[in-house]
Design a protein around this motif. Structure first.
Motif, PDB file in Angstrom:
ATOM      1  N   HIS A 155     -13.797   5.318  -1.171  1.00  0.00           N
ATOM      2  CA  HIS A 155     -14.530   6.328  -0.401  1.00  0.00           C
ATOM      3  C   HIS A 155     -14.046   7.732  -0.724  1.00  0.00           C
ATOM      4  N   THR A 160     -11.004   4.879   8.909  1.00  0.00           N
ATOM      5  CA  THR A 160      -9.614   5.338   8.935  1.00  0.00           C
ATOM      6  C   THR A 160      -9.273   6.172  10.168  1.00  0.00           C
ATOM      7  N   LYS A 187      -3.551  -0.005   5.688  1.00  0.00           N
ATOM      8  CA  LYS A 187      -3.910  -0.567   4.399  1.00  0.00           C
ATOM      9  C   LYS A 187      -4.696   0.423   3.561  1.00  0.00           C
ATOM     10  N   TRP A 188      -4.677   1.689   3.955  1.00  0.00           N
ATOM     11  CA  TRP A 188      -5.460   2.721   3.256  1.00  0.00           C
ATOM     12  C   TRP A 188      -4.565   3.696   2.508  1.00  0.00           C
ATOM     13  N   ASN A 213      -9.161   1.379  -0.075  1.00  0.00           N
ATOM     14  CA  ASN A 213      -8.678   0.163   0.581  1.00  0.00           C
ATOM     15  C   ASN A 213      -8.898  -0.982  -0.395  1.00  0.00           C
ATOM     16  N   PHE A 265      -4.579   7.494   0.916  1.00  0.00           N
ATOM     17  CA  PHE A 265      -5.266   8.787   1.039  1.00  0.00           C
ATOM     18  C   PHE A 265      -4.809   9.682  -0.107  1.00  0.00           C
ATOM     19  N   LEU A 280     -10.283   8.019  -0.372  1.00  0.00           N
ATOM     20  CA  LEU A 280      -9.752   6.967   0.492  1.00  0.00           C
ATOM     21  C   LEU A 280      -9.944   5.624  -0.180  1.00  0.00           C
ATOM     22  N   GLN A 314      -5.838  -3.301  13.553  1.00  0.00           N
ATOM     23  CA  GLN A 314      -5.437  -2.052  12.889  1.00  0.00           C
ATOM     24  C   GLN A 314      -5.542  -0.837  13.796  1.00  0.00           C
ATOM     25  N   HIS A 363     -14.398   9.813   9.482  1.00  0.00           N
ATOM     26  CA  HIS A 363     -14.468   8.623   8.625  1.00  0.00           C
ATOM     27  C   HIS A 363     -14.063   7.417   9.469  1.00  0.00           C
ATOM     28  N   TYR A 368     -12.840  -0.872  -0.717  1.00  0.00           N
ATOM     29  CA  TYR A 368     -13.552   0.346  -0.358  1.00  0.00           C
ATOM     30  C   TYR A 368     -13.031   1.513  -1.174  1.00  0.00           C
ATOM     31  N   SER A 426      -0.280   7.198   2.631  1.00  0.00           N
ATOM     32  CA  SER A 426      -0.938   5.977   3.089  1.00  0.00           C
ATOM     33  C   SER A 426      -0.782   5.827   4.595  1.00  0.00           C
ATOM     34  N   VAL A 469       0.837  -1.205   0.000  1.00  0.00           N
ATOM     35  CA  VAL A 469       0.000   0.000   0.000  1.00  0.00           C
ATOM     36  C   VAL A 469       0.872   1.256   0.000  1.00  0.00           C
TER      37      VAL A 469
END
Lengths: 271, 271
Positions: free
Chosen positions: A116, A129, A58-59, A73, A61, A71, A166, A126, A114, A55, A7
């Motif tokens: 978003h 996250t 696992k997201w 994932n 941005f 966002l 997480q 949110h 996801y 990042s 990621v």
DNA sequence: GGCATCAACACAGA
DNA sequence: CTCTGTGTTGATGC
């Protein structure tokens, strides 16, 4: 494209590639991966310009100025691909961004992902996250005392569950956890309270070095990056090597159920 | 004085004995069993008159008109005793009511108990009693279809846990559950979903008959009622008879851990 | 291989 | 033999 190394690698590539591109349109094949209705998603993205990609965990941005944050994932094994002007988009995409210069960015998930967008001012609300834990590659926030306290606060929780939550540390999933625990010689179900200081230090060091090493290699060899290129990390010690010999003692690696996830361990080395 | 038969027996005695008596004063040795500060407790009780006493599950409800309801849970083995005018109160009491006619009602707990009072209009927001489940001795509310549905709704829960959850059925504790499960030939850890219709019917019948029988005998022989008299129920089949022969097959009764409670079973008869 | 939700379970506290 | 909260675990579905 699951865990922190992949990621972060992707976010770094996106940051280099996409800065300055303006979203011209959205291409949504599977609306249920959006967090808002398509019309709202378009309102918050179209006409805005990517200015920064980062990042956490696992997201991914992506800042879409003015005022929005995108966002992403990729869930279990999803992919994000950039496409030059004129290139066709993959048929299996769930969502794609079309940029003003003709280029595009597509997303494909093989299970769930996801996609978003939120007004940047509301980023802190949110849910998925806002509660992400420490970045294990940031030596300031992922400092030893914080890690030590984390294990104290969850004395009777299995060490694997702690590391994969997480909310505690962001970015470790069921792939990298395998060799991290092996290298630290810890059984996944060991209670945090039973992990002594020396082991904790070893674990702390291993978390950082393994993830850093995998990031430097561009992530896992079976994942694809923004340019559809595989990463260079493939030499698992015990992860996904059921029945193969432990690289330290030669004992056959076992696959065991640990709660609801699978674990690969050397039954001799990990206690 | 723990479970439904003892509590209902006590409530019936209190109803016959105490109707019409007015609370003149409160005697609180252990304020932590109250749900409100002593001053508030006094405000809601003193000067009010008992007009009705009922029970649900392990709770006694005494209406104190006008406007208050007194709620009593004797916990594990507590006692409630009535005292004629002039009689001294037991030294081991935690709380007592003194009535205008000189009589008194004392409560003693050997571990924990609850002595609560609420405005009757707020009874439905008293958390510990507002969610109590079905009364197993009320054939209208504890109807067969409701019981059958209850087991369907909790397919993967151990049958013992379901029956002892006061939100499902109110009044079965770790004493009566023993012979109920034995008579129904069910192992305490059997999943509700694995209990077939014939067994469910047997269980349903046994719950009602066992509790009704124990109530008719005035509850357990090792508990004391409002007049300090023991009940007549003492002939456990397997409950608290570890090592003694099963009355059906002669196998030695086993004491086993079932979750956090103990169970007494015949390992041959109960499956 | 992700994440959220809910039910079940264990434990401590009162 | 009480009941409640908290935290952890496990199953499910998206």
């Amino acid at each position: 494209m699951p865990e922190l190394p992949e990621v972060r690698h992707l976010a770094l590539q996106m940051d280099g590639e996409l800065r300055g591109r303006t979203v011209a349109g959205i291409d949504v094949v599977q609306p249920k991966c959006l967090n808002v209705p398509l019309s709202e998603f378009e309102r918050l993205t179209v006409g805005r310009t990517a200015t920064k990609v980062t990042s956490r965990g696992k997201w991914v941005f992506m800042t879409l100025d003015p005022g929005s944050t995108f966002l992403l994932n990729l869930g279990m094994g999803g992919e994000a691909l950039v496409h030059a002007k004129g290139e066709p988009l993959p048929d299996n995409r769930q969502v794609a961004f079309r940029f003003g210069d003709g280029s595009a960015l597509s997303f494909h998930f093989w299970w769930f992902g996801y996609v978003h967008v939120v007004p940047s001012a509301e980023l802190s609300s949110h849910a998925m996250t806002s509660q992400l834990g420490l970045d294990p590659l940031n030596d300031v926030e992922f400092a030893w005392p914080a890690f030590d306290r984390l294990l104290d606060a969850r004395k009777r929780t299995a060490i694997k569950a702690i590391l994969m939550d997480q909310k505690n540390i962001a970015g470790i999933g069921n792939v990298y956890i395998q060799d991290i625990l092996f290298a630290a010689r810890l059984h996944p179900m060991r209670k945090a309270g039973d992990v002594v200081s020396e082991e904790r230090h070893a674990l702390y060091d291993v978390i950082r070095s393994q993830l850093k090493h995998a990031l430097e290699l561009g992530g896992l060899a079976y994942e694809k990056d923004l340019y559809n290129q595989p990463g260079g990390f493939k030499d698992f010690l015990v992860g996904y090597r059921e029945g193969k010999p432990c690289p330290v003692c030669g004992t056959a690696v076992q696959k065991i159920k640990t709660g609801s996830t699978a674990s690969f361990i050397c039954p001799m080395c990990q206690t």
